[in-house]
Motif scaffolding. Structure first.
Motif, PDB file in Angstrom:
ATOM      1  N   SER A   1       0.829  -1.212   0.000  1.00  0.00           N
ATOM      2  CA  SER A   1       0.000   0.000   0.000  1.00  0.00           C
ATOM      3  C   SER A   1       0.864   1.263   0.000  1.00  0.00           C
ATOM      4  O   SER A   1       1.982   1.275   0.520  1.00  0.00           O
ATOM      5  N   GLY A   2       0.328   2.308  -0.599  1.00  0.00           N
ATOM      6  CA  GLY A   2       1.019   3.591  -0.666  1.00  0.00           C
ATOM      7  C   GLY A   2       1.334   4.128   0.727  1.00  0.00           C
ATOM      8  O   GLY A   2       2.404   4.701   0.965  1.00  0.00           O
ATOM      9  N   GLU A   3       0.401   3.948   1.657  1.00  0.00           N
ATOM     10  CA  GLU A   3       0.607   4.417   3.035  1.00  0.00           C
ATOM     11  C   GLU A   3       1.838   3.738   3.649  1.00  0.00           C
ATOM     12  O   GLU A   3       2.656   4.374   4.300  1.00  0.00           O
ATOM     13  N   HIS A   4       1.934   2.434   3.439  1.00  0.00           N
ATOM     14  CA  HIS A   4       3.078   1.714   3.994  1.00  0.00           C
ATOM     15  C   HIS A   4       4.372   2.167   3.326  1.00  0.00           C
ATOM     16  O   HIS A   4       5.385   2.378   3.994  1.00  0.00           O
ATOM     17  N   MET A   5       4.330   2.334   2.005  1.00  0.00           N
ATOM     18  CA  MET A   5       5.558   2.715   1.294  1.00  0.00           C
ATOM     19  C   MET A   5       6.030   4.110   1.703  1.00  0.00           C
ATOM     20  O   MET A   5       7.227   4.379   1.734  1.00  0.00           O
ATOM     21  N   LYS A   6       5.088   4.992   2.008  1.00  0.00           N
ATOM     22  CA  LYS A   6       5.470   6.333   2.468  1.00  0.00           C
ATOM     23  C   LYS A   6       6.285   6.227   3.747  1.00  0.00           C
ATOM     24  O   LYS A   6       7.303   6.894   3.919  1.00  0.00           O
ATOM     25  N   LYS A   7       5.829   5.371   4.639  1.00  0.00           N
ATOM     26  CA  LYS A   7       6.545   5.202   5.912  1.00  0.00           C
ATOM     27  C   LYS A   7       7.901   4.539   5.686  1.00  0.00           C
ATOM     28  O   LYS A   7       8.892   4.896   6.327  1.00  0.00           O
ATOM     29  N   VAL A   8       7.951   3.588   4.775  1.00  0.00           N
ATOM     30  CA  VAL A   8       9.220   2.922   4.476  1.00  0.00           C
ATOM     31  C   VAL A   8      10.195   3.928   3.850  1.00  0.00           C
ATOM     32  O   VAL A   8      11.383   3.942   4.181  1.00  0.00           O
ATOM     33  N   ALA A   9       9.660   4.793   2.979  1.00  0.00           N
ATOM     34  CA  ALA A   9      10.520   5.794   2.331  1.00  0.00           C
ATOM     35  C   ALA A   9      11.155   6.705   3.375  1.00  0.00           C
ATOM     36  O   ALA A   9      12.344   7.037   3.292  1.00  0.00           O
ATOM     37  N   ALA A  10      10.383   7.077   4.381  1.00  0.00           N
ATOM     38  CA  ALA A  10      10.910   7.952   5.430  1.00  0.00           C
ATOM     39  C   ALA A  10      12.053   7.260   6.168  1.00  0.00           C
ATOM     40  O   ALA A  10      13.030   7.899   6.566  1.00  0.00           O
ATOM     41  N   ILE A  11      11.939   5.953   6.330  1.00  0.00           N
ATOM     42  CA  ILE A  11      12.987   5.200   7.031  1.00  0.00           C
ATOM     43  C   ILE A  11      14.208   5.008   6.128  1.00  0.00           C
ATOM     44  O   ILE A  11      15.344   5.224   6.541  1.00  0.00           O
ATOM     45  N   ALA A  12      13.953   4.635   4.873  1.00  0.00           N
ATOM     46  CA  ALA A  12      15.053   4.240   3.988  1.00  0.00           C
ATOM     47  C   ALA A  12      15.831   5.424   3.422  1.00  0.00           C
ATOM     48  O   ALA A  12      16.973   5.266   3.004  1.00  0.00           O
ATOM     49  N   THR A  13      15.234   6.611   3.402  1.00  0.00           N
ATOM     50  CA  THR A  13      15.959   7.755   2.849  1.00  0.00           C
ATOM     51  C   THR A  13      16.914   8.365   3.881  1.00  0.00           C
ATOM     52  O   THR A  13      17.655   9.290   3.571  1.00  0.00           O
ATOM     53  N   GLY A  14      16.865   7.847   5.100  1.00  0.00           N
ATOM     54  CA  GLY A  14      17.827   8.288   6.108  1.00  0.00           C
ATOM     55  C   GLY A  14      18.416   7.069   6.797  1.00  0.00           C
ATOM     56  O   GLY A  14      18.410   5.977   6.245  1.00  0.00           O
ATOM     57  N   TYR A  15      18.921   7.254   7.995  1.00  0.00           N
ATOM     58  CA  TYR A  15      19.415   6.123   8.774  1.00  0.00           C
ATOM     59  C   TYR A  15      18.269   5.581   9.610  1.00  0.00           C
ATOM     60  O   TYR A  15      17.244   6.233   9.791  1.00  0.00           O
ATOM     61  N   SER A  16      18.442   4.377  10.119  1.00  0.00           N
ATOM     62  CA  SER A  16      17.365   3.779  10.911  1.00  0.00           C
ATOM     63  C   SER A  16      17.966   2.886  11.997  1.00  0.00           C
ATOM     64  O   SER A  16      19.165   2.635  12.009  1.00  0.00           O
ATOM     65  N   ASN A  17      17.108   2.398  12.882  1.00  0.00           N
ATOM     66  CA  ASN A  17      17.577   1.502  13.946  1.00  0.00           C
ATOM     67  C   ASN A  17      17.503   0.038  13.506  1.00  0.00           C
ATOM     68  O   ASN A  17      17.208  -0.837  14.310  1.00  0.00           O
ATOM     69  N   LEU A  18      17.775  -0.208  12.225  1.00  0.00           N
ATOM     70  CA  LEU A  18      17.687  -1.572  11.673  1.00  0.00           C
ATOM     71  C   LEU A  18      18.331  -2.613  12.595  1.00  0.00           C
ATOM     72  O   LEU A  18      17.713  -3.618  12.930  1.00  0.00           O
ATOM     73  N   GLU A  19      19.557  -2.339  13.006  1.00  0.00           N
ATOM     74  CA  GLU A  19      20.251  -3.273  13.908  1.00  0.00           C
ATOM     75  C   GLU A  19      20.796  -2.519  15.115  1.00  0.00           C
ATOM     76  O   GLU A  19      21.936  -2.716  15.518  1.00  0.00           O
TER      77      GLU A  19
END
Ligand SMILES: *Cc1c(COP(=O)(O)O)cnc(C)c1O
Length: 475
Positions: free
Chosen positions: A102-120
């Motif tokens: 869904s577009g809503e989910h991808m928007k949130k993923v984009a916000a995470i992936a275009t910067g750094y994240s707490n992945l690990e």
């Protein structure tokens, strides 16, 4: 006609490079690709003049040179992978990318992936964390399992499970479950790759409790059940359910592994589909390790989800293979968002595109089909356009016999052939992939997104797709 004069009328490269149009192209793209496009198009033009005996046509083609260079250079810079419109009615179309997100989910993923994240990174404790931590608790809560992780896809999950729990030993599988899933995924081959030895029991149509019981030896490391996702054996058949295998496994202190394939988390029979055992059922019946795809009926990103007893999942997390099969930040983030929807079945069905398509009532699909047909009719196209009942299917090797009543917009071109029309649809800026039945092009509305309706109608109209000569056909 004077061919030499025609050849001479082709602008020289340095003249082209001086022109405003080509200078603009160099600015927008790159000098190298513009030069390449000039070479390709002037060669084409020379060849055209060589075999042409209509001076008028040759001159017209020369006039078009700059436009053709522009089209060629633009195509070089256009990403090859792009969105397509799925009019096939196959909801999980492996060739078309399986589950849309869904577009809503991808928007949130984009916000995470275009910067750094707490992945690990564990924010609580300020130290290294685990990439599964973002969705492990969720998976446990939804499925009732003790622990969870995910790898690249379900094929990788099966490989990792067998390698971690059965390498160097034997794994018992029913002959009725030695499936080939497609894309060369065959259970016997995966087993070999993982270093486990396959022990086949039973027959194609019938496998009994005793078959498993009698096959267990000192070397047996696991009992494996595989969902026969993409085919059904009907008639004189017998299989042994997970809960019947549990006592055998317990007695020998080995795990029961189940490869569920699709991984359904909600009871789809409520929505008129055939009952498909859920992941929760499998855990409840005592399976020790269960794996399934992230992008089949779950409706999420490509992933292989593994859930089950903590002692087994821990072994897999420590396996060297896990590093090679690990998921990336896009998948981890998307998986968490999609799984969160499952905390409420209502939300899942509303917000996960695959589930929305599967459960959309026929009346609603019919309404939408009328809307799309109306848009196409209003465009005054040379074709017969009407709505026509059809059947959608799940696809992706899930529920192979299931057909969902649906509604299509049927288009019968009047001036061009059906194969030609189909080909032109595939060459649209946003390609449209239809289903062709009985010399009619069908767009099954169940797999179309509402936002695509206008796009479909406009492209077909503006590019004269149904006319004898079309902008699409000319290139
Ligand atoms: C689809 C399927 C797989 C492969 O899953 P991918 O996510 O496509 O790698 C494995 N086992 C079963 C039973 C399946 O249905």
């Amino acid at each position: 006609m004077d061919k030499n004069m025609l050849y001479r009328s082709i602008p020289k490269v340095d003249v082209l490079l001086e022109s405003k149009a080509v200078r603009g192209m160099i600015e927008l793209y790159s000098r190298d690709t513009v030069m390449e496009a000039i070479r390709i198009e002037t060669d084409k033009l020379r060849a055209f003049i060589g075999q042409c005996d209509d001076e008028e046509a040759a001159r017209a083609q020369t006039e078009m040179l700059t436009a053709h260079i522009e089209m060629t250079v633009a195509a070089m810079h256009r990403p090859n992978m792009r969105m397509v419109v799925n009019g096939t009615g196959t909801i999980l179309h492996t060739n078309l990318g399986r589950a849309p997100i869904s577009g809503e989910h991808m928007k949130k993923v984009a916000a995470i992936a275009t910067g750094y994240s707490n992945l690990e990174y564990n924010l609580e404790e300020g130290r290294r964390g685990e990439r599964y931590s973002h969705f492990e608790k969720l998976l446990c809560k939804i499925t009732g399992a003790e622990a969870a992780m995910a790898v690249n896809n379900n094929a990788a999950a099966v490989m990792l499970i067998l390698s971690s729990l059965a390498k160097g030993g034997e794994v018992i599988v029913s002959r009725g479950e030695l499936v080939e899933i497609g894309g060369k995924f065959r259970i016997p081959d995966v087993m070999e790759q993982s270093g486990a030895t396959l022990v086949e029991v039973g027959t194609t149509n019938k496998t009994h409790y005793d078959d498993y019981e009698n096959a267990v030896t000192e070397e047996t490391k696991a009992l494996l059940k595989v969902h026969t996702s993409n085919y059904r054996i009907v008639g004189f058949t017998d299989t042994v359910a997970v809960d019947e295998l549990v006592p055998i496994a317990k007695k020998h202190d080995i795990p029961v592994i189940e490869d569920l394939g699709s991984g359904v988390l909600i009871d789809l029979s409520k929505y008129g589909l055939t009952y498909e055992p859920t992941v929760q059922d499998s855990i409840q019946k005592g399976a020790d390790v269960v794996c399934f795809s992230g992008d089949k009926l779950l409706g999420g990103p490509q992933a292989g989800i593994i859930i089950g007893r903590k002692k087994y999942i821990d072994k897999m997390k420590k396996n060297q293979l896990t590093r090679a099969l690990r998921i990336d930040k896009f998948t981890a983030a998307t998986l968490e968002l999609v799984l969160q929807e499952y905390l409420s079945e209502e939300k899942a069905v509303e917000h996960i595109p695959v589930l929305r398509m599967i459960t959309k009532p026929l009346e609603e699909v019919t309404e939408e089909a009328r809307e799309l047909a109306g848009l196409l009719e209003a465009a005054g196209l040379p074709a017969q356009i009407r709505t026509e009942p059809c059947e959608s299917q799940i696809g992706g090797g899930s529920l192979p016999l299931e057909r969902i009543p649906s509604m299509a917009v049927a288009i019968r071109p009047e001036k061009i052939s059906v194969p030609e029309f189909e080909e032109r649809l595939r060459h649209l800026p946003v390609p449209v992939i239809p289903r062709t039945v009985n010399d009619t092009v069908l767009l099954d509305v169940r797999t179309l997104l509402k936002r695509e309706f206008k796009l479909i109608a406009e492209q077909i109209k503006e590019l004269d797709v149904l006319e004898e000569t079309s902008l699409i056909a000319s290139r």
